[in-house]
Motif scaffolding. Sequence first.
Motif, short mmCIF file in Angstrom:
data_model
loop_
_atom_site.label_atom_id
_atom_site.label_comp_id
_atom_site.label_asym_id
_atom_site.label_seq_id
_atom_site.Cartn_x
_atom_site.Cartn_y
_atom_site.Cartn_z
N SER A 171 5.46 14.78 0.92
CA SER A 171 6.61 14.01 0.43
C SER A 171 7.56 14.91 -0.35
O SER A 171 8.78 14.68 -0.35
CB SER A 171 6.15 12.85 -0.45
OG SER A 171 5.40 11.93 0.30
N GLN A 214 8.12 5.53 2.23
CA GLN A 214 6.89 4.87 2.69
C GLN A 214 7.03 3.36 2.73
O GLN A 214 6.68 2.72 3.71
CB GLN A 214 5.77 5.25 1.73
CG GLN A 214 4.47 5.50 2.42
CD GLN A 214 3.57 6.36 1.56
OE1 GLN A 214 4.03 7.27 0.88
NE2 GLN A 214 2.30 6.09 1.59
N ASP A 270 8.68 9.06 5.96
CA ASP A 270 7.49 9.32 5.14
C ASP A 270 6.45 8.23 5.42
O ASP A 270 6.57 7.11 4.93
CB ASP A 270 7.86 9.34 3.66
CG ASP A 270 6.78 10.05 2.82
OD1 ASP A 270 5.66 10.27 3.36
OD2 ASP A 270 7.06 10.37 1.66
N GLU A 271 5.44 8.55 6.22
CA GLU A 271 4.36 7.62 6.56
C GLU A 271 4.91 6.25 6.96
O GLU A 271 4.56 5.24 6.34
CB GLU A 271 3.38 7.51 5.39
CG GLU A 271 3.00 8.88 4.86
CD GLU A 271 1.54 9.01 4.51
OE1 GLU A 271 0.75 8.13 4.89
OE2 GLU A 271 1.19 10.00 3.86
#
Length: 354
Positions: A37, A89, A165-166
Amino acid sequence: MMLSIDATMPERGLDISLRVERGETVAILGPNGAGKSTVLGILAGLVRPESGHAHLAGRTLFDLGAPGPARPAPCWVPPHARGVALLPQEALLFPHLTAASNVAFGPRSAGAGRRESHAQALHWLREVDAVELAGRRPTELSGGQAQRVAVARALAAQPQLLLLDEPLSALDVAAAPLVRRMLRRVLANQTVLLVTHDVLDALTLADRVVVMHDGRIIEEGPTRDVLERPRTRFTADLAALNLVTGTRTHVGVMTDAGASVILPLATDTPLGTRVGVAVRPANVEVSLLEPRGLNLTVFPALVRDLEPRGDVVRVRTDALFADLTPRAIADLDLEPGTRAYFSFDSVDAVTYPL
Ligand code: ADP
Ligand code: MG
């Protein structure tokens, strides 16, 4: 070269160098705390590294010089002027705006009129199969729906670099496959850095993967090469593969621990070279009596722990790990401390030079 970044950030243990081609999707794999991240934050302009530089499509994103006292005048382009969109996320949508107005936000900020930005919002919502959600507010969306809208919003800004991000980690297992399929389609024309700890995301979405550990890139290459022929124990764990390393001999491999692995003779790895042997845990047999067979490699080992993973139980030892059915676990009466033989057939082993 579309994107290049070289950056150090000692307080987070980060030191990386990464290149991405135009239109490429690169997955950053690694465990919690690896620095994934942070890399995205630096590219988005939200986190400032100590030194380094990054360039996107011929423009400088930042140039902070080399580490040390002699610094040029630093260059730091603010987030909104980078041509970079970051999808964090958890989908962050404006709660008081409809899905369409959320997506229209990017085009509006770029100067498009109300009608034009609404038309663009509908276009991008259609791209992510969410046009029927246009009038809903974020509280009226499921996790998967909100993630679709967030992806549309990121795309509507027409970034030169998309950072994810994810994107699937906050979704329940039922919603993830549909969002993954949507991403596979819409990411095809974009330059993307995708952070994930899920090998399936990398395999389905990425052209190339980099594996991060402790702030550094420890492996990189085409997705299948890296995940099917891991070079480190670390990547093998991520890919859920057994990795045995050693030296090629005339019968197979002499492992670093002094055990012998039996392999077929025909191989492209010359005698004496360092090789890796990868074996799927589903191909590892466990037995209480020593198995015999010409092509079998057998490691006696103590069961360290049993970890339920969906339909199977992963049996770990200090040597190999195996995936067994709960039924097999019960039949063998396996528990931590049980002594057993872990074996695999040479046809199930993939050998490659390290
Ligand atoms: P990942 O995304 O791979 O889980 P992060 O980039 O979030 O890893 O974290 C990398 C390192 O930086 C970790 O040691 C973490 O504790 C630290 N870190 C992350 N965010 C911050 C922050 N806001 N302030 C200080 N340290 C942070
Ligand atoms: Mg993270």
